[in-house]
Write a protein that holds these residues in place. Structure first.
Motif, PDB file in Angstrom:
ATOM      1  N   ALA A 300      59.103  41.985  49.625  1.00 42.06           N
ATOM      2  CA  ALA A 300      58.685  42.516  50.923  1.00 42.06           C
ATOM      3  C   ALA A 300      59.528  43.703  51.333  1.00 42.06           C
ATOM      4  CB  ALA A 300      58.787  41.420  51.981  1.00 42.06           C
ATOM      5  N   GLY A 301      58.876  44.730  51.885  1.00 39.64           N
ATOM      6  CA  GLY A 301      59.583  45.827  52.516  1.00 39.64           C
ATOM      7  C   GLY A 301      60.079  45.384  53.877  1.00 39.64           C
ATOM      8  N   LYS A 302      60.915  46.199  54.506  1.00 43.05           N
ATOM      9  CA  LYS A 302      61.512  45.767  55.769  1.00 43.05           C
ATOM     10  C   LYS A 302      60.494  45.703  56.903  1.00 43.05           C
ATOM     11  CE  LYS A 302      63.144  50.265  57.475  1.00 43.05           C
ATOM     12  NZ  LYS A 302      64.345  51.028  57.898  1.00 43.05           N
ATOM     13  N   ASP A 303      59.363  46.400  56.759  1.00 44.67           N
ATOM     14  CA  ASP A 303      58.333  46.358  57.797  1.00 44.67           C
ATOM     15  C   ASP A 303      57.097  45.578  57.376  1.00 44.67           C
ATOM     16  OD1 ASP A 303      59.670  47.990  59.741  1.00 44.67           O
ATOM     17  OD2 ASP A 303      59.296  49.703  58.427  1.00 44.67           O
ATOM     18  N   GLY A 304      57.186  44.861  56.259  1.00 43.08           N
ATOM     19  CA  GLY A 304      56.004  44.160  55.759  1.00 43.08           C
ATOM     20  C   GLY A 304      56.299  42.745  55.325  1.00 43.08           C
ATOM     21  N   GLY A 305      55.551  42.277  54.330  1.00 46.79           N
ATOM     22  CA  GLY A 305      55.708  40.917  53.829  1.00 46.79           C
ATOM     23  C   GLY A 305      55.518  40.884  52.331  1.00 46.79           C
ATOM     24  N   ASN A 306      55.497  39.679  51.774  1.00 44.92           N
ATOM     25  CA  ASN A 306      55.345  39.506  50.327  1.00 44.92           C
ATOM     26  C   ASN A 306      53.872  39.565  49.946  1.00 44.92           C
ATOM     27  OD1 ASN A 306      57.813  37.540  51.279  1.00 44.92           O
ATOM     28  ND2 ASN A 306      58.262  38.698  49.412  1.00 44.92           N
ATOM     29  N   THR A 307      53.282  40.725  50.182  1.00 41.16           N
ATOM     30  CA  THR A 307      51.845  40.903  49.988  1.00 41.16           C
ATOM     31  C   THR A 307      51.552  41.861  48.843  1.00 41.16           C
ATOM     32  OG1 THR A 307      51.844  42.679  51.637  1.00 41.16           O
ATOM     33  CG2 THR A 307      51.316  40.466  52.410  1.00 41.16           C
ATOM     34  N   SER A 308      50.346  41.759  48.332  1.00 43.99           N
ATOM     35  CA  SER A 308      49.892  42.655  47.269  1.00 43.99           C
ATOM     36  C   SER A 308      48.388  42.805  47.387  1.00 43.99           C
ATOM     37  CB  SER A 308      50.263  42.086  45.895  1.00 43.99           C
ATOM     38  OG  SER A 308      49.696  40.797  45.709  1.00 43.99           O
ATOM     39  N   ASP A 309      47.828  43.693  46.594  1.00 42.37           N
ATOM     40  CA  ASP A 309      46.384  43.888  46.650  1.00 42.37           C
ATOM     41  C   ASP A 309      45.675  42.807  45.853  1.00 42.37           C
ATOM     42  OD1 ASP A 309      47.617  45.153  44.420  1.00 42.37           O
ATOM     43  OD2 ASP A 309      45.734  46.135  43.924  1.00 42.37           O
ATOM     44  N   ILE A 310      44.432  42.547  46.238  1.00 41.43           N
ATOM     45  CA  ILE A 310      43.598  41.591  45.511  1.00 41.43           C
ATOM     46  C   ILE A 310      42.337  42.300  45.035  1.00 41.43           C
ATOM     47  CG2 ILE A 310      44.472  39.585  46.759  1.00 41.43           C
ATOM     48  CD1 ILE A 310      41.879  39.624  48.381  1.00 41.43           C
ATOM     49  N   ASN A 311      41.822  41.822  43.927  1.00 44.78           N
ATOM     50  CA  ASN A 311      40.615  42.401  43.327  1.00 44.78           C
ATOM     51  C   ASN A 311      39.534  41.325  43.334  1.00 44.78           C
ATOM     52  OD1 ASN A 311      38.691  43.732  41.852  1.00 44.78           O
ATOM     53  ND2 ASN A 311      40.019  44.201  40.116  1.00 44.78           N
ATOM     54  N   THR A 312      38.391  41.628  43.928  1.00 46.48           N
ATOM     55  CA  THR A 312      37.338  40.625  44.085  1.00 46.48           C
ATOM     56  C   THR A 312      36.043  41.086  43.441  1.00 46.48           C
ATOM     57  OG1 THR A 312      38.295  39.867  46.186  1.00 46.48           O
ATOM     58  CG2 THR A 312      36.000  39.292  45.766  1.00 46.48           C
ATOM     59  N   LEU A 313      35.460  40.231  42.605  1.00 43.52           N
ATOM     60  CA  LEU A 313      34.144  40.491  42.026  1.00 43.52           C
ATOM     61  C   LEU A 313      33.087  40.045  43.031  1.00 43.52           C
ATOM     62  CD1 LEU A 313      32.290  41.307  39.678  1.00 43.52           C
ATOM     63  CD2 LEU A 313      32.580  38.988  38.748  1.00 43.52           C
ATOM     64  N   LEU A 314      32.168  40.956  43.350  1.00 44.09           N
ATOM     65  CA  LEU A 314      31.167  40.717  44.390  1.00 44.09           C
ATOM     66  C   LEU A 314      29.787  40.496  43.808  1.00 44.09           C
ATOM     67  CD1 LEU A 314      32.337  43.647  46.677  1.00 44.09           C
ATOM     68  CD2 LEU A 314      32.747  41.222  47.116  1.00 44.09           C
ATOM     69  N   MET A 315      28.906  39.891  44.611  1.00 44.16           N
ATOM     70  CA  MET A 315      27.504  39.743  44.249  1.00 44.16           C
ATOM     71  C   MET A 315      26.643  40.068  45.467  1.00 44.16           C
ATOM     72  SD  MET A 315      27.242  36.520  41.639  1.00 44.16           S
ATOM     73  CE  MET A 315      25.780  37.258  40.904  1.00 44.16           C
ATOM     74  N   GLY A 316      25.568  40.811  45.220  1.00 37.35           N
ATOM     75  CA  GLY A 316      24.695  41.211  46.314  1.00 37.35           C
ATOM     76  C   GLY A 316      23.238  40.957  45.997  1.00 37.35           C
ATOM     77  N   ILE A 317      22.376  41.281  46.957  1.00 41.44           N
ATOM     78  CA  ILE A 317      20.926  41.123  46.831  1.00 41.44           C
ATOM     79  C   ILE A 317      20.276  42.500  46.918  1.00 41.44           C
ATOM     80  CG2 ILE A 317      18.848  40.160  47.910  1.00 41.44           C
ATOM     81  CD1 ILE A 317      20.523  37.873  48.969  1.00 41.44           C
ATOM     82  N   SER A 318      19.294  42.736  46.075  1.00 36.44           N
ATOM     83  CA  SER A 318      18.582  44.008  46.108  1.00 36.44           C
ATOM     84  C   SER A 318      17.876  44.184  47.449  1.00 36.44           C
ATOM     85  CB  SER A 318      17.554  44.073  44.979  1.00 36.44           C
ATOM     86  OG  SER A 318      16.665  45.164  45.175  1.00 36.44           O
ATOM     87  N   ASN A 319      17.951  45.377  47.981  1.00 33.04           N
ATOM     88  CA  ASN A 319      17.266  45.689  49.229  1.00 33.04           C
ATOM     89  C   ASN A 319      15.753  45.719  49.053  1.00 33.04           C
ATOM     90  OD1 ASN A 319      17.499  46.150  51.975  1.00 33.04           O
ATOM     91  ND2 ASN A 319      17.604  48.366  51.776  1.00 33.04           N
ATOM     92  N   HIS A 320      15.297  45.704  47.794  1.00 33.98           N
ATOM     93  CA  HIS A 320      13.866  45.783  47.518  1.00 33.98           C
ATOM     94  C   HIS A 320      13.298  44.483  46.945  1.00 33.98           C
ATOM     95  CE1 HIS A 320      15.413  50.026  47.062  1.00 33.98           C
ATOM     96  NE2 HIS A 320      14.514  50.167  48.024  1.00 33.98           N
TER      97      HIS A 320
END
Length: 437
Positions: A300-320
């Protein structure tokens, strides 16, 4: 009414009845096909021999409760070819009803209307509670404040720790609330020339970059709409200065992946998928066998926390899609059904996007199955906390190019710039100008 007229009317009614029955029979036997777009292998670029097991089980479960519905997907599409394949289907007007969405495609697909806005479907479904998801994974599927995709699988970044190296140097593995100061102190102590040839051959970090420092210092680089950037924020500048300090410990030597794999580096950020696959048999024998290792949070930085980025696989529905309700039900099965989400731990290397699944005792038992007796798998609660508190990068069209511009310039600063503050102000103006174009 004449007898002939009565006969004619009766015949007509009978004919209509026969036609009605025939139509009903036809409709009852008509098969509705739901097209699904997926790719083979892993989204996380690690070995996965079971890429179709989860989708096949989901299809079997779905078809068992939906009479005359068949779910179809094309097999053999590799991840590296998937974007091109899906874009071609869109151009032909043949995009699947439900499909996986790669991170690099999400912004564009949401912006040009390829994916359906899911807000109404979510609100109108009494059996759906978005609070079951990790908020960060749900956020990954949002664009312009609207939900265009649901999370299917997620992977956080953790810090790899070479326990053997630290033990040799008489240093304890840091706790999960460790800080930048701890990372610098340990890296400074372990960075050395062990064989006396005048060159460093043991290092503190590999692949720890300025963005990792930004995320853990409570800062962000852009607003959600991509209209503002914050490179002159003191927290961002401070993170860049820290990344420079860590890099300078290596005395201009380039630390390589070979140094890391050989056990000569103490720390490296890595995705949870790599932890999973190389902690278990048989892949464990292929990598990182020269030393003992484990994972903890990022410092953690002095102004933050023990955080990191996350990567998420998404699923969607066709608009058509012509099968909106079926598509929604199948999307919900893949992303919201606890049984299917539990299978991610059995047949994939990522993490379920459902809090209750990831934190469950069953998940802990699954993860421990392929571990050696003297090994203990990383704590579910820790993984859950990292995901819950993770950083989701914003979704706007110019994001990728803006980050490349910033990364090139900041890496130059880290290499040979003594005036970080002034250079960051100049970079802020350059990025801001680019965003406003």
């Amino acid at each position: 009414m004449s007898k002939n007229r009565k006969i004619a009317i009766s015949a007509a009614l009978l004919g209509l009845a026969v036609m009605f029955v025939a139509v009903m029979i036809y409709q009852s036997r008509k098969v509705t096909v739901l097209e699904v777009g997926i790719f083979a292998g892993s989204n996380w670029d690690v070995a996965n021999a079971n890429s179709y097991v989860i989708i096949d089980k989901a299809i079997e479960k779905f078809e068992a409760t939906h009479e005359n519905v068949k779910v179809h997907y094309y097999s053999g599409i590799r991840k590296e070819s998937y974007s091109e394949w899906l874009s071609r289907q869109v151009l032909l007007g043949k995009e699947p009803d439900v499909f996986m969405v790669l991170g690099e495609d999400f912004n564009q697909f949401a912006e040009i209307g390829i994916m359906k806005d899911l807000e109404q479907l979510m609100e109108n479904d009494p059996d759906f509670d978005q609070n079951c998801y990790y908020a960060t994974t749900l956020q990954a599927g949002q664009y312009g404040g609207r939900q265009y995709a649901l999370p299917y699988e997620t992977v956080p970044i953790l810090m790899f720790v070479n326990k053997s190296l630290l033990n040799r140097e008489g240093i304890a593995v840091p706790d999960n609330d460790w800080t930048w100061e701890d990372l610098y102190r340990i890296s400074q102590k372990v960075t050395k020339d062990r064989d006396g040839d005048g060159l460093l051959d043991q290092f503190g970090t590999y692949n720890y970059n300025w963005m990792s420092a930004v995320y853990s210092n409570g800062a962000k680089l852009f607003d959600e709409n991509g209209t503002e950037s914050y490179f002159n924020d003191e927290r961002v500048t401070e993170a860049v200065r820290f990344a420079k300090e860590i890099t300078e410990l290596n005395r201009t030597q380039k630390v390589t992946k070979d140094d890391f794999d050989s056990g000569n580096v103490a720390f490296m950020p890595l995705p949870f998928t790599e932890y999973r696959i190389y902690k278990t048999y048989p892949y464990k024998i292929k990598k990182y066998t020269k030393f003992q290792w484990d994972c903890i949070t990022l410092p953690a930085g002095k102004d933050g926390g023990n955080t990191s980025d996350i990567n998420t696989l998404l699923m969607g529905i066709s608009n058509h899609t012509n099968q909106e309700q079926l598509a929604w039900e199948f999307l919900k099965l893949l992303t919201y059904d606890e049984e299917i989400q539990m299978d991610l731990f059995r047949y994939s290397q990522g993490v379920s996007v459902l809090k209750q699944v990831t934190c469950s005792r069953e998940t802990e038992e699954i993860l421990q199955e392929d571990m050696e007796k003297n090994e203990k798998f990383i704590d579910n609660k820790l993984v859950s906390d990292v995901i819950e508190n993770g950083v989701v990068t914003p979704k706007f069209p110019k994001y990728a190019d803006a980050v490349i511009m910033a990364d090139n310039e900041i890496n130059r600063m880290i290499e040979d710039d003594d005036n970080i503050d002034n250079s960051m102000r100049i970079l802020q103006r350059q990025i801001g100008k680019y965003l406003r174009r």
